[in-house]
Design a protein around this motif. Structure first.
Motif, PDB file in Angstrom:
ATOM      1  N   THR A 162      20.261  42.196   9.346  1.00  0.00           N
ATOM      2  CA  THR A 162      21.138  41.031   9.466  1.00  0.00           C
ATOM      3  C   THR A 162      22.095  41.140  10.644  1.00  0.00           C
ATOM      4  O   THR A 162      22.775  40.170  10.964  1.00  0.00           O
ATOM      5  N   LEU A 163      22.162  42.305  11.262  1.00  0.00           N
ATOM      6  CA  LEU A 163      23.105  42.533  12.345  1.00  0.00           C
ATOM      7  C   LEU A 163      22.462  42.245  13.694  1.00  0.00           C
ATOM      8  O   LEU A 163      21.275  42.474  13.903  1.00  0.00           O
ATOM      9  N   ASP A 164      23.267  41.759  14.617  1.00  0.00           N
ATOM     10  CA  ASP A 164      22.784  41.414  15.956  1.00  0.00           C
ATOM     11  C   ASP A 164      22.827  42.659  16.839  1.00  0.00           C
ATOM     12  O   ASP A 164      23.751  42.844  17.630  1.00  0.00           O
ATOM     13  N   ALA A 165      21.834  43.537  16.635  1.00  0.00           N
ATOM     14  CA  ALA A 165      21.771  44.800  17.376  1.00  0.00           C
ATOM     15  C   ALA A 165      20.341  45.328  17.278  1.00  0.00           C
ATOM     16  O   ALA A 165      19.573  44.910  16.408  1.00  0.00           O
ATOM     17  N   ILE A 166      19.999  46.255  18.155  1.00  0.00           N
ATOM     18  CA  ILE A 166      18.712  46.934  18.063  1.00  0.00           C
ATOM     19  C   ILE A 166      18.729  47.753  16.784  1.00  0.00           C
ATOM     20  O   ILE A 166      19.624  48.565  16.580  1.00  0.00           O
ATOM     21  N   HIS A 167      17.743  47.548  15.927  1.00  0.00           N
ATOM     22  CA  HIS A 167      17.683  48.213  14.617  1.00  0.00           C
ATOM     23  C   HIS A 167      16.743  49.407  14.709  1.00  0.00           C
ATOM     24  O   HIS A 167      15.554  49.255  15.019  1.00  0.00           O
ATOM     25  N   LEU A 168      17.282  50.588  14.418  1.00  0.00           N
ATOM     26  CA  LEU A 168      16.493  51.817  14.435  1.00  0.00           C
ATOM     27  C   LEU A 168      16.687  52.576  13.134  1.00  0.00           C
ATOM     28  O   LEU A 168      17.753  52.508  12.525  1.00  0.00           O
ATOM     29  N   GLU A 169      15.660  53.288  12.722  1.00  0.00           N
ATOM     30  CA  GLU A 169      15.766  54.239  11.621  1.00  0.00           C
ATOM     31  C   GLU A 169      14.613  55.226  11.729  1.00  0.00           C
ATOM     32  O   GLU A 169      13.561  54.908  12.282  1.00  0.00           O
ATOM     33  N   ALA A 170      14.828  56.418  11.225  1.00  0.00           N
ATOM     34  CA  ALA A 170      13.809  57.464  11.320  1.00  0.00           C
ATOM     35  C   ALA A 170      12.497  57.031  10.672  1.00  0.00           C
ATOM     36  O   ALA A 170      11.419  57.403  11.144  1.00  0.00           O
ATOM     37  N   ASP A 171      12.547  56.223   9.626  1.00  0.00           N
ATOM     38  CA  ASP A 171      11.326  55.755   8.952  1.00  0.00           C
ATOM     39  C   ASP A 171      10.393  54.987   9.895  1.00  0.00           C
ATOM     40  O   ASP A 171       9.188  54.945   9.677  1.00  0.00           O
ATOM     41  N   GLN A 172      10.930  54.385  10.938  1.00  0.00           N
ATOM     42  CA  GLN A 172      10.090  53.636  11.872  1.00  0.00           C
ATOM     43  C   GLN A 172       9.083  54.539  12.585  1.00  0.00           C
ATOM     44  O   GLN A 172       8.029  54.079  13.016  1.00  0.00           O
TER      45      GLN A 172
ATOM     46  N   SER B  99      22.124  53.452  26.594  1.00  0.00           N
ATOM     47  CA  SER B  99      22.160  53.593  28.052  1.00  0.00           C
ATOM     48  C   SER B  99      21.834  52.281  28.759  1.00  0.00           C
ATOM     49  O   SER B  99      22.200  52.091  29.911  1.00  0.00           O
ATOM     50  N   GLN B 100      21.162  51.377  28.043  1.00  0.00           N
ATOM     51  CA  GLN B 100      20.827  50.061  28.593  1.00  0.00           C
ATOM     52  C   GLN B 100      21.909  49.018  28.283  1.00  0.00           C
ATOM     53  O   GLN B 100      21.752  47.846  28.604  1.00  0.00           O
ATOM     54  N   GLY B 101      22.990  49.453  27.626  1.00  0.00           N
ATOM     55  CA  GLY B 101      24.091  48.555  27.311  1.00  0.00           C
ATOM     56  C   GLY B 101      23.894  47.744  26.040  1.00  0.00           C
ATOM     57  O   GLY B 101      24.648  46.806  25.774  1.00  0.00           O
ATOM     58  N   GLU B 102      22.901  48.098  25.242  1.00  0.00           N
ATOM     59  CA  GLU B 102      22.606  47.367  24.003  1.00  0.00           C
ATOM     60  C   GLU B 102      23.473  47.849  22.844  1.00  0.00           C
ATOM     61  O   GLU B 102      23.841  49.018  22.776  1.00  0.00           O
ATOM     62  N   ASP B 103      23.754  46.951  21.917  1.00  0.00           N
ATOM     63  CA  ASP B 103      24.332  47.339  20.635  1.00  0.00           C
ATOM     64  C   ASP B 103      23.200  47.901  19.784  1.00  0.00           C
ATOM     65  O   ASP B 103      22.075  47.388  19.818  1.00  0.00           O
ATOM     66  N   VAL B 104      23.486  48.943  19.014  1.00  0.00           N
ATOM     67  CA  VAL B 104      22.460  49.612  18.214  1.00  0.00           C
ATOM     68  C   VAL B 104      22.976  49.799  16.795  1.00  0.00           C
ATOM     69  O   VAL B 104      24.137  50.172  16.596  1.00  0.00           O
ATOM     70  N   VAL B 105      22.092  49.573  15.825  1.00  0.00           N
ATOM     71  CA  VAL B 105      22.384  49.880  14.432  1.00  0.00           C
ATOM     72  C   VAL B 105      21.328  50.871  13.950  1.00  0.00           C
ATOM     73  O   VAL B 105      20.128  50.664  14.150  1.00  0.00           O
TER      74      VAL B 105
END
Length: 123
Positions: free
Chosen positions: A21-31, A63-69
């Motif tokens: 739901t957040l406006d950011a690149i979504h990452l998690e180890a499960d991916q 490093s690319q200036g993105e927001d990350v979750v």
């Protein structure tokens, strides 16, 4: 200001749902365990590699200036330490959110494993 948001919680607590739901690149180890066909194949022997991949992806996007979750269990405080360093390195605002919902976990983590994780949880 750029953001790094860490979402922590036990399996089935709603971490992934919140992250989406957040406006950011979504990452998690499960991916790391999702193959090209979109199928999830967990291998506990690769867990360290999965977490390394997640941190590397986080650094790339910061490093690319993105927001990350990042949505991982983060049961122990030390598990967030590398991410905190990345936030400092890239001067990103660090937010830590805790999910406490109780839904069926989508990865089949056993109730016994979740119980053990809950005992190890650091507030």
């Amino acid at each position: 200001m750029q953001k790094l948001i860490l979402i922590r919680g036990l399996p089935g607590s709603g971490k992934s749902t919140l992250a989406q739901t957040l406006d950011a690149i979504h990452l998690e180890a499960d991916q790391y365990f999702i193959n090209r066909q979109g199928e999830y194949h967990y291998d506990p022997q690769l867990l360290k590699k999965a977490h390394l991949w997640c941190r590397q992806q986080t650094e790339f996007y910061l490093s690319q200036g993105e927001d990350v979750v990042v949505a991982n269990t983060f049961v122990r405080h030390w598990e967030m330490a590398d991410y905190k360093k990345l936030a400092q390195k890239y001067q990103a605002e660090l937010q830590i959110l805790v999910c406490e919902g109780q839904w069926p976990n989508i990865h089949g983590v056993s109730a016994e494993t979740i119980k053990t994780m809950k005992k190890r949880w650091q507030d």
